[in-house]
Design a protein around this motif. Structure first.
Motif, mmCIF file in Angstrom:
data_model
loop_
_atom_site.group_PDB
_atom_site.id
_atom_site.type_symbol
_atom_site.label_atom_id
_atom_site.label_comp_id
_atom_site.label_asym_id
_atom_site.label_seq_id
_atom_site.Cartn_x
_atom_site.Cartn_y
_atom_site.Cartn_z
ATOM 1 N N LEU A 128 1.585 4.010 -11.676
ATOM 2 C CA LEU A 128 1.241 5.356 -12.147
ATOM 3 C C LEU A 128 -0.268 5.591 -12.067
ATOM 4 C CD1 LEU A 128 3.556 5.945 -15.268
ATOM 5 C CD2 LEU A 128 3.976 6.439 -12.855
ATOM 6 N N ALA A 129 -1.059 4.586 -12.459
ATOM 7 C CA ALA A 129 -2.520 4.730 -12.417
ATOM 8 C C ALA A 129 -3.008 4.911 -10.981
ATOM 9 C CB ALA A 129 -3.173 3.509 -13.055
ATOM 10 N N LYS A 130 -2.449 4.125 -10.066
ATOM 11 C CA LYS A 130 -2.840 4.198 -8.656
ATOM 12 C C LYS A 130 -2.545 5.569 -8.066
ATOM 13 C CE LYS A 130 -1.874 1.995 -4.187
ATOM 14 N NZ LYS A 130 -1.075 0.934 -3.502
ATOM 15 N N ASN A 131 -1.448 6.189 -8.520
ATOM 16 C CA ASN A 131 -1.050 7.489 -7.962
ATOM 17 C C ASN A 131 -1.398 8.668 -8.870
ATOM 18 O OD1 ASN A 131 0.777 6.931 -5.390
ATOM 19 N ND2 ASN A 131 1.276 5.349 -6.887
ATOM 20 N N ASN A 132 -2.262 8.398 -9.872
ATOM 21 C CA ASN A 132 -2.725 9.445 -10.795
ATOM 22 C C ASN A 132 -1.572 10.229 -11.419
ATOM 23 O OD1 ASN A 132 -5.559 8.965 -10.304
ATOM 24 N ND2 ASN A 132 -5.286 9.970 -8.310
#
Length: 417
Positions: A128-132
């Motif tokens: 989720l963090a990687k794909n904002n």
């Protein structure tokens, strides 16, 4: 001499009564890993027993039970529809010493409910963090454009608990609005996995970001990976698990002992294997359940009546339509961003395209037709085959029309290009 001859004839003619065996065969829709604690406890108490666990999905399990010479002793599942054919054909044995709790979720006097399963969303924090992407909190979040190709689900045809999750949506939102939400979520799906294990594995490996799972899988993966997290679906129902003893020609002498141990462990609050309640330790167990779950249970009569319909419809209109669903909803979401710049005709076409992409081939009026009630689970049933083909073709045509309308809108509006 004659007396001896008659005696021999009587001995030959007398049927051999099968003696209870040391074997105990358990058929379950759960994973053997989830049952391991109770299996180990039972083996410790009865070291002379020989326990075998057969894990099957519902349709495959029912085929196995239809064989006259099966040796299944016990069934364990969270699916109420698994037991209904056995109730009708009177293939279940009454319990002797095992005592059922009296509650509204009891399917019959020959079936005992124990423990509960809850469900919610499992996600990979790194993904989720990687794909904002924000952390989703409910079903509606998964229908948002940001989650395009970042979510997955297991097939309700192969996963009983996923079927109950789908039913919870249909019973909460209603038949037509429920399918509308499911098709919008379907537009974001990267895949439909064969089972909950495959889905949980994909999330843990970072192949996908989010997916709905039951708490037993969530607990297992949270314990292994610090970056995996889970939250229960707000106000979702708790799903009871069920156990029953099955009639067969090789009855195990340990069947009732196993059920009694299962129930004793639950009464002693030792059933973490089955409840898997994941919550902050500072909140009391009962308070957490009260705040998190809806005490109103699912309507199991409705579930039984349309089980086959829901599972086949999901397969034909979502699982088998993923490329078209993805394309249709990607186009619709891109148009929605500039909806204020549409002409009146384009707005009408956009509304029609959304309706086509989110309408089930079986509407609420069709549901009154008894032909859909208790539709066979088996794909090779001629009636089921015909319906599956009709639904697949109709949904494909609706999505193709939605795609064509959307492309016409985009091509005719400079603001969308």
């Amino acid at each position: 001499m004659l007396h001896i001859f008659i005696l021999l004839l009587l001995l030959v003619a007398t049927p051999v009564i099968a003696q209870p065996t040391q074997n105990l065969v358990i058929l379950t829709t759960f994973s053997e890993t989830g049952l391991r604690p109770i299996l180990d406890a039972f083996k410790e108490k009865h070291p002379q027993s020989d326990v075998q666990v057969i894990q099957r999905r519902e349709a495959s399990g029912l085929r196995l039970l239809s064989q006259k010479k099966h040796d299944i002793d016990i069934i364990i599942s969270s699916s109420p529809t698994f037991f209904q054919p056995l109730i009708k054909t009177q293939k279940l044995l009454p319990f002797g010493k095992a005592k059922a709790r009296q509650n509204q979720q009891q399917l019959s006097e020959d079936i005992i409910s124990f423990g509960h399963t809850g469900f919610g969303l499992l996600w990979n924090q790194h993904y989720l963090a990687k794909n904002n992407l924000p952390i989703p909190t409910n079903w509606s979040d998964l229908a948002q454009p940001d989650y395009f190709h970042h979510i997955s689900i297991s097939s309700p045809y192969r996963s009983n608990t996923t079927h109950l999750m789908i039913e919870s949506i249909l019973q909460e939102y209603g038949w037509e609005n429920g399918w509308r939400l499911l098709y919008q979520m379907g537009g974001n799906l990267a895949s439909v996995e064969t089972n909950a294990f495959a889905l949980s594995e994909a999330i843990s490996r970072g192949l996908i970001g989010v997916g709905p799972v039951i708490d037993s899988y969530a607990r297992h993966y949270k314990e292994q990976f610090s970056y995996i997290d889970f939250s229960y679906q707000p106000q979702s129902p708790l799903l009871p698990n069920y156990v029953a003893i099955v009639k067969n020609n090789y009855q195990s002498r340990f069947a009732e002992d196993f059920v009694n141990l299962l129930l004793a462990q639950e009464c002693n609050n030792q059933t973490a294997t089955y409840e898997h309640l994941i919550h902050p330790k500072q909140i009391k167990h009962d308070d957490f359940i009260e705040k998190t779950f809806n005490r109103k249970s699912l309507d199991y009569h409705v579930i039984q009546q349309r089980s086959g319909l829901v599972k086949h419809l999901f397969e034909q209109t979502i699982s088998n339509q993923l490329p078209k669903l993805n394309q249709a909803w990607q186009l619709l979401h891109s148009i929605e961003k500039a909806s204020l710049k549409l002409t009146e005709k384009q707005q009408q076409d956009f509304t029609l395209a959304k309706q086509l992409a989110s309408t089930s081939p079986v509407n609420i009026d069709d549901m009154q037709d008894k032909v859909y009630h208790e539709l066979s689970l088996f794909r090779d049933n001629p009636q089921v085959h015909n319906y599956r083909q009709q639904w697949r073709i109709k949904m494909a045509m609706q999505l193709e029309q939605a795609i064509a309308l959307s492309q016409t809108i985009i091509n005719g509006n400079p603001a969308l290009q």
